[in-house]
Design a protein around this motif. Structure first.
Motif, short mmCIF file in Angstrom:
data_model
loop_
_atom_site.label_atom_id
_atom_site.label_comp_id
_atom_site.label_asym_id
_atom_site.label_seq_id
_atom_site.Cartn_x
_atom_site.Cartn_y
_atom_site.Cartn_z
N TYR A 8 72.98 -30.34 80.61
CA TYR A 8 73.13 -29.69 81.89
C TYR A 8 71.43 -29.74 82.33
O TYR A 8 70.76 -29.55 81.69
CB TYR A 8 73.23 -28.14 81.66
N VAL A 9 71.64 -30.06 83.74
CA VAL A 9 70.47 -30.25 84.40
C VAL A 9 70.45 -29.32 85.71
O VAL A 9 71.51 -29.23 86.46
CB VAL A 9 70.02 -31.67 85.04
N THR A 10 69.44 -28.68 86.02
CA THR A 10 69.27 -27.87 87.19
C THR A 10 67.97 -28.24 87.81
O THR A 10 66.78 -28.16 87.00
CB THR A 10 69.83 -26.54 87.10
N TYR A 11 67.79 -27.99 89.06
CA TYR A 11 66.55 -28.28 89.87
C TYR A 11 66.17 -26.67 90.41
O TYR A 11 67.00 -26.02 91.16
CB TYR A 11 66.42 -29.02 90.95
N PRO A 135 76.84 -23.36 82.23
CA PRO A 135 76.61 -23.47 83.58
C PRO A 135 76.44 -22.22 84.37
O PRO A 135 75.59 -22.27 85.31
CB PRO A 135 77.82 -24.35 84.20
N LYS A 136 77.12 -21.01 84.10
CA LYS A 136 77.08 -19.85 84.57
C LYS A 136 75.59 -19.23 84.30
O LYS A 136 74.90 -18.62 85.42
CB LYS A 136 78.05 -19.00 84.28
N VAL A 138 72.88 -20.74 83.60
CA VAL A 138 71.85 -21.63 84.14
C VAL A 138 71.88 -21.53 85.73
O VAL A 138 70.73 -21.38 86.55
CB VAL A 138 72.13 -22.96 84.10
N ALA A 139 73.09 -21.27 86.44
CA ALA A 139 73.20 -20.86 87.84
C ALA A 139 72.56 -19.54 88.19
O ALA A 139 71.87 -19.56 89.21
CB ALA A 139 74.82 -20.86 88.27
N LYS A 142 68.66 -19.93 87.97
CA LYS A 142 68.24 -20.35 89.32
C LYS A 142 68.41 -19.50 90.37
O LYS A 142 67.22 -19.47 91.08
CB LYS A 142 69.16 -21.58 89.64
N SER A 143 69.23 -18.76 90.46
CA SER A 143 69.45 -17.87 91.49
C SER A 143 68.21 -16.62 91.33
O SER A 143 67.70 -16.47 92.44
CB SER A 143 70.83 -17.19 91.53
N ALA A 151 73.67 -14.70 90.32
CA ALA A 151 74.72 -15.07 91.09
C ALA A 151 75.86 -14.23 90.39
O ALA A 151 76.83 -14.20 91.27
CB ALA A 151 74.82 -16.56 90.99
N PHE A 152 76.14 -14.42 89.46
CA PHE A 152 77.17 -13.87 88.81
C PHE A 152 76.90 -12.62 87.73
O PHE A 152 75.92 -12.71 87.09
CB PHE A 152 77.87 -15.01 87.48
N ASN B 54 73.00 -34.94 91.30
CA ASN B 54 72.87 -34.24 89.96
C ASN B 54 74.20 -33.86 89.51
O ASN B 54 74.41 -33.15 88.78
CB ASN B 54 71.82 -32.77 90.17
N ASN B 70 77.36 -33.19 84.79
CA ASN B 70 76.51 -32.03 84.86
C ASN B 70 77.53 -31.22 85.76
O ASN B 70 77.24 -31.44 86.88
CB ASN B 70 75.15 -32.34 85.40
N GLU B 79 79.58 -20.34 93.23
CA GLU B 79 79.09 -18.92 93.31
C GLU B 79 78.84 -18.95 94.77
O GLU B 79 79.00 -17.73 95.38
CB GLU B 79 77.56 -19.22 92.64
#
Lengths: 153, 105
Positions: A8-11, A135-136, A138-139, A142-143, A151-152, B54, B70, B79
């Motif tokens: 999993y990747v996030t910026y 994913p949740k 990580v989201a 990020k948030s 976010a959640f 991404n 991903n 969200e």
């Protein structure tokens, strides 16, 4: 360990130090990880535990590598579901890099890559269990770093 | 977010994501083997667009490059738009529950 089971990747618009602090501070972890608390010194060789709000232990393990603010490797096993515990240890790697590119609107950002590897023969149930949640989480992370809120819930 | 929608707006690229969903961590060769109608260059170009958005992450293993689905940007979209409606629906359900339970008395 075979090839990673998922990546999993996030910026995130933040700095490597802030991201490392968020990943290793129990109060911050509790905010983005749905109330889970982490007990760990975050040094190579430290024991690691993830606990539910009510104090029950969800997962345990050991820090295989801690290189702030770049790389964290956790030897990770489930403790609360017998069928998941039987799947054995997995290896979770979190890597933090400065990226010149940010898919949302350009500019510099921090790239967080999370890979989770399991034993090819027995690890499937554990990977299935964690892959949906990441994913949740990580989201949320990020948030939280970008807006100060999750976010959640 | 524009990049995510542009990347998803193509059936071949959605097909590639489905292939990774079924079997994560494939090489370019493995992905090409399953797609008879597309040249290696076309697959490679589609993968580059997906990676730029991404939607896929890559890991180098020796000389091989493995491709992973991903889902994080898709969660960010959920969200932004879906999460809000979920909250409203949960609030509505909770109000309904309160109303029904209080009328029992």
């Amino acid at each position: 360990m075979s090839k990673p089971t998922f990546v999993y990747v996030t910026y995130i618009r933040t700095t490597p130090d802030r991201l490392w602090a968020a990943l290793t501070d129990p109060k911050t972890v509790e905010r983005f990880w749905f109330g889970m608390t982490v007990e760990c010194e975050f040094e190579t060789g430290s024991s690691w535990a993830l606990k539910f709000k009510d104090g029950r232990t969800a997962d345990t393990g050991e820090i295989l590598e801690a290189i702030p603010p770049k790389r964290l490797v956790i030897h990770w096993r489930n403790e609360f579901k017998p069928e998941l515990k039987a799947a054995g240890f997995t290896r979770c790697t979190m890597e933090i890099e400065l990226a010149d590119y940010y898919p949302d609107f350009g500019g510099r950002a921090v790239k967080l890559t999370i890979t989770h590897e399991a034993n090819a023969d027995t690890g499937a149930p554990m990977i299935d269990a964690v892959s949906g949640g990441w994913p949740k989480v990580v989201a949320n992370l990020k948030s939280l770093l970008e807006t100060g809120d999750i976010a959640f819930a | 977010m524009d990049l995510v929608f542009k990347a998803l707006a193509d059936a071949s690229r959605r097909d590639l994501l489905d292939r990774l969903r079924a079997d994560n961590g494939q090489t370019l060769n493995q992905l090409c083997a399953g797609l008879s109608g597309m040249s290696r260059q076309a697959v490679s170009k589609h993968l580059a667009i997906l990676e730029e958005a991404n939607l896929i992450a890559t890991v180098k293993r020796g000389r091989e490059k493995l491709h992973y689905l991903n889902p994080v940007p898709i969660h960010e979209i959920a969200e932004r738009w879906i999460g809000k409606f979920e909250r409203t629906r949960l609030d509505a359900l909770s109000d309904l529950k309160k109303a029904l339970e209080s009328s029992d008395e």
